[in-house]
Design an enzyme around this catalytic site. Structure first.
Site, PDB file in Angstrom:
ATOM      1  CG  ASN A 222      19.842  25.003 -92.379  1.00 27.57           C
ATOM      2  OD1 ASN A 222      20.971  24.920 -91.912  1.00 27.57           O
ATOM      3  ND2 ASN A 222      19.148  26.130 -92.351  1.00 27.57           N
ATOM      4  CE  LYS A 300       6.432  14.236 -78.034  1.00 20.36           C
ATOM      5  NZ  LYS A 300       6.988  13.072 -77.350  1.00 20.36           N
ATOM      6  CE  LYS A 355      18.733  36.342-100.543  1.00 22.92           C
ATOM      7  NZ  LYS A 355      18.149  35.832 -99.324  1.00 22.92           N
TER       8      LYS A 355
HETATM    9  O1  C5P Z   1      17.789  33.101-100.298  1.00 23.12           O
HETATM   10  P1  C5P Z   1      18.948  32.302 -99.793  1.00 23.12           P
HETATM   11  O2  C5P Z   1      18.666  31.620 -98.489  1.00 23.12           O
HETATM   12  O3  C5P Z   1      19.554  31.374-100.782  1.00 23.12           O
HETATM   13  O4  C5P Z   1      20.057  33.429 -99.522  1.00 23.12           O
HETATM   14  C1  C5P Z   1      21.232  33.167 -98.855  1.00 23.12           C
HETATM   15  C2  C5P Z   1      21.764  34.431 -98.259  1.00 23.12           C
HETATM   16  O5  C5P Z   1      20.724  35.210 -97.679  1.00 23.12           O
HETATM   17  C3  C5P Z   1      22.707  34.155 -97.115  1.00 23.12           C
HETATM   18  O6  C5P Z   1      23.628  35.233 -97.038  1.00 23.12           O
HETATM   19  C4  C5P Z   1      21.768  34.146 -95.911  1.00 23.12           C
HETATM   20  O7  C5P Z   1      22.450  34.415 -94.704  1.00 23.12           O
HETATM   21  C5  C5P Z   1      20.794  35.232 -96.276  1.00 23.12           C
HETATM   22  N1  C5P Z   1      19.444  35.024 -95.769  1.00 23.12           N
HETATM   23  C6  C5P Z   1      18.946  35.867 -94.782  1.00 23.12           C
HETATM   24  N2  C5P Z   1      17.662  35.720 -94.331  1.00 23.12           N
HETATM   25  C7  C5P Z   1      16.856  34.745 -94.838  1.00 23.12           C
HETATM   26  C8  C5P Z   1      17.365  33.880 -95.820  1.00 23.12           C
HETATM   27  C9  C5P Z   1      18.653  34.035 -96.262  1.00 23.12           C
HETATM   28  O8  C5P Z   1      19.672  36.748 -94.329  1.00 23.12           O
HETATM   29  N3  C5P Z   1      15.633  34.606 -94.367  1.00 23.12           N
END
Ligand code: C5P
Length: 409
Positions: A222, A300, A355
């Site tokens: 990303n 590849k 979360k």
């Molecule tokens: O679910 P989302 O990606 O929107 O959540 C963002 C938050 O979760 C950020 O703090 C990101 O660092 C954390 N995150 C994580 N592991 C993932 C996805 C997101 O720690 N696989």
């Protein structure tokens, strides 16, 4: 009366620069007496130092066995200032620990004069938690420690750890000999709670994107630049914390004083986060890829000319933040980030619950997508929403770290 310095020369490749330092000091009429450590003697000879300083060079405690002529106590006190240059990681550690196992450390323990340490070492050694601790200890003991320069090192690595230029060292020596308090006051006060509110705390930060390999040459990623996470790591280190920064692939320099662990994929990031525990606070700023390629091709993937596109099956990545919230080693303060384009606060509230973290820093990215210099954030917690104005990322970082320090205090 002419000023005198006692110059302790440690065993590092930068020891050769001590010769130039002595030449410049003598040119300014400053007397120099050299003490050469065993390591230092691997890099410069006593003969060179004696010729340049026009003075006897001391190497071993046994040089001083004739205590009537020159005791080690006397040698440590006859100078106006003691300068350790180069101060190696080993020498700093022995000084911080109060060891007196050779002439140099014995003199440093016995002296009643101000001490200036001029470190030079490999970047990893300089940034290592043990060296950070030793430098903090020395500063709180009243030793002035010059910041090393940043740049290409003799070992081929790049970063802070180079000996400052001899002219800069001479300027600092002269300021100290002149009793210029500013030279000492410029040192941050590691021991003071007010100046370093996170002193003694470990702050764990993730930053940047993750790269999820599809084959040896392609990946899913990303647009995260890592700037906000790096700014937070810098602010936490400035506030005195021990900082571990787990970073995905970014093109940013490591902030001073930060221990950086580079990773590529989400699974590597999860493992590095776990290895860095325990922490007092964790701030998960990384834009972790939600999915990875279910299978990474060993070679590849080739176009075969048929017009057929290869299938790309995805697997879900571990949620590092949610995992940490459930961990027996959950940090006392757990902060997540959320980049949203609409209904910013509602989405952040839902994410806070999902979360299991303490705050979500919701980032309004509608106007300014990832990679910009400014950030408008809302800190969403169980007790409410704190909305900040649009600020540069380093100002957001400083404000956030001040808020973290309030909680951890
Ligand atoms: O679910 P989302 O990606 O929107 O959540 C963002 C938050 O979760 C950020 O703090 C990101 O660092 C954390 N995150 C994580 N592991 C993932 C996805 C997101 O720690 N696989």
């Amino acid at each position: 009366m002419a000023k005198r310095i006692l110059l302790v020369i440690g065993g590092g490749i930068a020891a050769y620069k001590a010769a130039e330092l002595i030449r410049l000091l003598r040119k300014d009429g400053i007397g120099v007496t050299c003490v050469l450590t065993e390591g230092g003697a691997q890099f410069v000879t006593p003969l060179t130092l004696a010729a340049l300083s026009e003075n006897r060079v001391y190497s071993h405690l046994f040089d001083l066995k004739d205590e009537v002529e020159m005791g080690h106590i006397q040698l440590s006190r006859q100078a106006d200032l003691v300068v350790v240059c180069p101060a190696t990681a080993d020498l700093l550690a022995r000084m911080a620990g109060g060891l007196a196992n050779d002439l140099a450390t014995t003199l440093l323990l016995a002296t009643d004069k101000p001490v200036l340490a001029v470190p030079a070492m490999n970047v990893r050694m300089w940034l290592h938690a043990a060296t950070r601790r030793n430098v903090a200890q020395l500063k709180s003991d009243g030793v002035t420690v010059m910041e090393p320069d940043e740049g290409e090192m003799a070992c081929g690595e790049y970063g802070p750890g180079r000996l400052p230029e001899p002219e800069a060292i001479v300027a600092r020596i002269k300021a100290m000999l002149a009793g210029d308090g500013a030279a000492l006051d410029a040192q941050p006060d590691f021991a003071s709670e007010n100046h370093r509110p996170l002193y003694g705390k470990h702050v764990l930060i993730t930053a940047g994107p993750t790269h999820e390999a599809i084959d040896p040459v392609r990946y899913i990623a990303n647009r995260s630049s890592g700037k906000q996470g790096f700014a937070i790591a810098a602010a936490a280190a400035e506030a005195g914390a021990r900082v571990t920064l787990v970073s995905g692939p970014v093109a940013l320099p490591t902030p001073p004083g930060v221990i950086r662990v580079d990773v590529e994929s989400a699974r590597e990031m999860a493992a590095a986060v776990e290895a860095a525990l325990p922490a007092d606070a964790a701030i998960m700023v990384a834009a972790v890829a939600d999915w990875r390629a279910a299978d990474c091709a060993a070679t590849k993937i080739k176009k075969d000319g048929s017009g057929q596109v290869p299938p790309l099956a995805l697997a879900e990545n571990p949620d590092i933040l949610a995992g940490l919230a459930q961990s027996p080693q959950r940090p006392r303060l757990l902060v997540g980030f959320a980049a949203e384009t609409n209904d910013v606060i509602d989405h952040a509230k839902a994410k806070l619950a999902r979360k299991g973290c303490d705050w979500i820093v919701a980032n309004d990215v509608a106007a300014d997508p990832m990679g910009g210099e400014l950030n408008r954030v809302h800190i969403v917690s169980a007790t409410g929403v704190d909305s900040w104005e649009r600020l540069p990322k380093d100002a957001v970082a400083k404000q956030l770290i001040a808020k973290v320090a309030d909680v951890l205090r």
